[in-house]
Design a protein around this motif. Structure first.
Motif, mmCIF file in Angstrom:
data_model
loop_
_atom_site.group_PDB
_atom_site.id
_atom_site.type_symbol
_atom_site.label_atom_id
_atom_site.label_comp_id
_atom_site.label_asym_id
_atom_site.label_seq_id
_atom_site.Cartn_x
_atom_site.Cartn_y
_atom_site.Cartn_z
ATOM 1 N N VAL A 234 1.184 -0.912 -0.176
ATOM 2 C CA VAL A 234 0.083 -0.244 -0.240
ATOM 3 C C VAL A 234 1.235 1.278 0.587
ATOM 4 O O VAL A 234 1.693 1.133 0.376
ATOM 5 C CB VAL A 234 -1.336 0.211 1.322
ATOM 6 C CG1 VAL A 234 -1.223 1.374 1.396
ATOM 7 C CG2 VAL A 234 -1.947 -1.190 1.437
ATOM 8 N N SER B 255 0.226 5.309 0.640
ATOM 9 C CA SER B 255 -1.381 5.696 1.307
ATOM 10 C C SER B 255 -0.823 7.961 1.439
ATOM 11 O O SER B 255 0.590 8.578 2.470
ATOM 12 C CB SER B 255 -1.858 4.951 2.080
ATOM 13 O OG SER B 255 -0.874 5.325 3.092
ATOM 14 N N LYS C 145 -2.362 2.244 6.675
ATOM 15 C CA LYS C 145 -2.257 3.198 5.893
ATOM 16 C C LYS C 145 -2.097 4.204 6.266
ATOM 17 O O LYS C 145 -1.899 4.275 7.677
ATOM 18 C CB LYS C 145 -3.737 3.109 5.014
ATOM 19 C CG LYS C 145 -5.132 3.583 5.478
ATOM 20 C CD LYS C 145 -5.953 3.263 4.643
ATOM 21 C CE LYS C 145 -7.332 2.781 5.933
ATOM 22 N NZ LYS C 145 -8.351 2.692 4.041
ATOM 23 N N LEU D 264 -5.477 5.921 -1.377
ATOM 24 C CA LEU D 264 -4.399 5.436 -0.869
ATOM 25 C C LEU D 264 -4.260 4.211 -2.740
ATOM 26 O O LEU D 264 -5.312 4.346 -2.758
ATOM 27 C CB LEU D 264 -4.390 4.387 -0.058
ATOM 28 C CG LEU D 264 -5.248 3.895 -0.333
ATOM 29 C CD1 LEU D 264 -5.240 2.230 1.136
ATOM 30 C CD2 LEU D 264 -6.002 4.452 0.844
ATOM 31 N N ASN E 79 -8.369 9.543 3.320
ATOM 32 C CA ASN E 79 -7.296 8.375 2.794
ATOM 33 C C ASN E 79 -7.636 8.112 1.605
ATOM 34 O O ASN E 79 -8.609 8.505 1.143
ATOM 35 C CB ASN E 79 -7.852 6.938 3.938
ATOM 36 C CG ASN E 79 -7.434 6.542 5.166
ATOM 37 O OD1 ASN E 79 -5.869 6.970 5.727
ATOM 38 N ND2 ASN E 79 -8.315 6.055 5.480
#
Length: 200
Positions: free
Chosen positions: A30, A32, A73, A187, A185
């Motif tokens: 990930v 992010s 994240k 990502l 968020n």
């Protein structure tokens, strides 16, 4: 005798329905960032692991998928001449639900993911992660768009974009009024998936 016959009929129905479903496990890296925290760039690296079940409604073409996964994240910025050090780590349990369309070796998906914040840590001065000064919301709802490619057999390569539909944290002072919509968020996810029901 009647009970045995009923049991056989029910078992047959369950097995028949089970054949309509597939399952998969996946793992991704990930990249992010958190929109609205003054720091730009997908500089916080994490990972996600989980699994899902899916069902086709149009043979090997259109279907729906529901999963359960853990995702780490957050946001990260190194100290520079124009920026201070900052890091936040957010740990979520998520339940993604998507619709998908398969075409040849590709699969395109879109949907929503409901998330619950398991843990949040923040470092604003480079001296270590600790409890955030301003709390994040426990619930998160993300919009999802992604594509998969069938590498061979049951192995797929994944790419997915996630973005919070709702703010995960509101701005906390007049100086942060530019964050009127709150923090979100944002990502990108890249990884591999193993599907237990390969295409025929």
């Amino acid at each position: 005798m009647k009970r045995n016959l009923l049991a056989i009929v029910l078992l047959s129905a369950i097995c028949t329905n089970a054949q309509e479903f597939g399952a998969s496990i996946d793992a991704e890296v990930v990249a992010s960032q958190i929109d609205g925290d003054r720091f730009g760039g997908y500089n916080k690296f994490g990972f996600t692991v989980g699994g899902s079940v899916h069902r086709f409604f149009v043979k090997n073409t259109i279907g729906a998928k529901m999963g359960l996964r853990y995702v780490r994240k957050g946001s990260h910025s190194e100290e520079t001449e124009h920026s201070q050090f900052y890091m936040t780590e957010l740990h979520y349990a998520e339940l993604p639900i998507t619709a998908f369309y398969r075409w040849k070796d590709f699969e395109f998906e879109a949907g929503l993911s409901a998330g619950y914040l398991l843990k949040a840590k923040e470092d604003t001065d480079g001296y270590g992660l600790r409890e955030p000064n301003y709390q994040y919301r426990k619930a998160d709802v993300c919009a999802i768009a992604g594509v998969r490619y069938n590498l061979f057999g049951s192995i797929w390569a994944n790419a997915q974009f996630n973005y919070s539909a709702l703010a995960i944290r509101k701005y906390h002072s007049a100086q942060d009024s530019y964050m009127v919509s709150g923090q979100h968020n944002n990502l990108l996810m890249f990884g591999l998936c193993y599907e237990f029901s390969p295409r025929k």
